[in-house]
Scaffold this active site. Structure first.
Site, PDB file in Angstrom:
ATOM      1  N   GLY A 101     -38.451  11.170 -39.237  1.00  0.00           N
ATOM      2  CA  GLY A 101     -39.133   9.692 -39.070  1.00  0.00           C
ATOM      3  C   GLY A 101     -38.221   8.966 -37.327  1.00  0.00           C
ATOM      4  CD  GLU A 102     -37.192   6.425 -33.214  1.00  0.00           C
ATOM      5  OE1 GLU A 102     -37.136   7.196 -32.193  1.00  0.00           O
ATOM      6  OE2 GLU A 102     -36.510   5.878 -34.111  1.00  0.00           O
ATOM      7  CB  SER A 103     -33.417   9.968 -35.174  1.00  0.00           C
ATOM      8  OG  SER A 103     -33.649  10.189 -34.056  1.00  0.00           O
ATOM      9  CB  CYS A 118     -37.813  16.454 -38.102  1.00  0.00           C
ATOM     10  SG  CYS A 118     -38.439  16.027 -36.594  1.00  0.00           S
ATOM     11  NE  ARG A 151     -34.613  10.367 -30.207  1.00  0.00           N
ATOM     12  CZ  ARG A 151     -34.612   9.539 -30.712  1.00  0.00           C
ATOM     13  NH1 ARG A 151     -33.530   9.034 -29.963  1.00  0.00           N
ATOM     14  NH2 ARG A 151     -35.676   9.065 -30.508  1.00  0.00           N
ATOM     15  CB  ILE A 208     -43.768  15.640 -36.029  1.00  0.00           C
ATOM     16  CG1 ILE A 208     -45.108  16.816 -37.298  1.00  0.00           C
ATOM     17  CG2 ILE A 208     -44.282  14.589 -35.888  1.00  0.00           C
ATOM     18  CD1 ILE A 208     -45.514  15.958 -38.618  1.00  0.00           C
ATOM     19  NE  ARG A 209     -43.073  12.513 -29.549  1.00  0.00           N
ATOM     20  CZ  ARG A 209     -41.627  11.226 -28.982  1.00  0.00           C
ATOM     21  NH1 ARG A 209     -41.799  10.244 -29.291  1.00  0.00           N
ATOM     22  NH2 ARG A 209     -41.615  11.460 -27.868  1.00  0.00           N
ATOM     23  CG  HIS A 236     -41.570  17.714 -40.766  1.00  0.00           C
ATOM     24  ND1 HIS A 236     -41.063  16.277 -41.810  1.00  0.00           N
ATOM     25  CD2 HIS A 236     -41.802  17.267 -39.393  1.00  0.00           C
ATOM     26  CE1 HIS A 236     -40.907  16.065 -40.232  1.00  0.00           C
ATOM     27  NE2 HIS A 236     -40.536  15.469 -38.935  1.00  0.00           N
ATOM     28  CD  GLU A 287     -40.549  16.591 -45.064  1.00  0.00           C
ATOM     29  OE1 GLU A 287     -40.386  18.033 -45.241  1.00  0.00           O
ATOM     30  OE2 GLU A 287     -40.570  16.416 -44.115  1.00  0.00           O
TER      31      GLU A 287
HETATM   32  N1  GLN Z   1     -38.717  12.532 -32.602  1.00  0.00           N
HETATM   33  C1  GLN Z   1     -38.329  11.808 -33.737  1.00  0.00           C
HETATM   34  C2  GLN Z   1     -36.490  10.913 -33.667  1.00  0.00           C
HETATM   35  O1  GLN Z   1     -36.187  11.705 -32.176  1.00  0.00           O
HETATM   36  C3  GLN Z   1     -38.159  12.784 -34.453  1.00  0.00           C
HETATM   37  C4  GLN Z   1     -39.367  13.217 -35.351  1.00  0.00           C
HETATM   38  C5  GLN Z   1     -39.427  13.586 -36.642  1.00  0.00           C
HETATM   39  O2  GLN Z   1     -38.584  12.967 -37.291  1.00  0.00           O
HETATM   40  N2  GLN Z   1     -40.576  13.808 -37.136  1.00  0.00           N
HETATM   41  O3  GLN Z   1     -36.161  11.038 -34.337  1.00  0.00           O
END
Ligand code: GLN
Length: 199
Positions: free
Chosen positions: A45-47, A77, A98, A126-127, A162, A164
């Protein structure tokens, strides 16, 4: 029962991954939800957002206590970022950077062999963070272009990709092996001490 931290990110995808192999899950939003779990997933997600929500929900201390007591915990992630050095759930001896692969447009899918699973697995990045350094007690399970993308530090499993988001359940099954081999497989202990800690 596997707890899926449900504050933000790909919570539903993890729930359906576990349900595909017949494992029951519980969404964790508050400290009282942690009772009776014998494994925990910190999803992608977004940390920064997950960090803020972990603080405001009072989950930081109980989760950290449980991980230190040996709770099998799997970070994907953003979950890796939170569990790494400097992260709010800092329990794994790994350093990460990150968004190390660039922007959303640089997200990619590849296939690589995972040690312990013994075959190629589809990996969706993903990122993703990059694991820069690992401590001596951390086992490297997979690398992509020289970068560590899966690692295990005792009860903590880390995947910067990921699993999942694919049909392949092999990593979920691998995590369940960690849970089954854990002394905490009965879910004991967490149940009784939790209520006293909830404030
Ligand atoms: N870029 C997100 C972060 O720095 C992590 C991306 C992800 O969990 N797919 O939080």
């Amino acid at each position: 029962m596997i707890g899926i931290l449900g504050l933000q990110g790909d919570v539903i995808e993890h729930i359906s991954g576990f349900s595909r192999i017949g494992v029951e899950t519980k969404v964790i939003k508050l400290p009282c939800d942690l009772k009776e779990i014998n494994g925990l997933v910190i999803p992608g997600g977004e940390s920064t957002t997950i960090t803020k929500l972990l603080v405001s929900s009072g989950l930081v201390r109980p989760i950290n206590d449980m991980i230190k007591k040996g709770l099998p915990t799997w970070g994907t992630c953003a979950g890796v970022i939170l569990l790494s050095k400097g992260g709010i759930l800092e329990n794994a001896d790994v350093k990460v950077r990150r968004n190390a692969y660039g922007s959303q447009l640089d997200s990619f899918i590849t296939r690589t062999r995972i040690h312990k699973i013994g075959r190629d697995v589809t990996m969706v990045f993903i990122r993703a963070p990059r694991i820069l350094e690992v401590g001596t007690d951390v086992k490297v399970l997979a690398k992509v272009n020289g970068d560590i993308v899966a690692a295990q530090s005792a009860n903590i499993l880390l995947t910067t990709f990921h699993p999942e988001l694919t049909e392949d359940t092999s990593i979920i099954k691998y995590f369940m092996k960690i849970v089954e081999n854990s002394d905490l497989r009965q879910g004991y202990g967490f149940g009784h001490h939790m209520p006293g800690r909830i404030t």
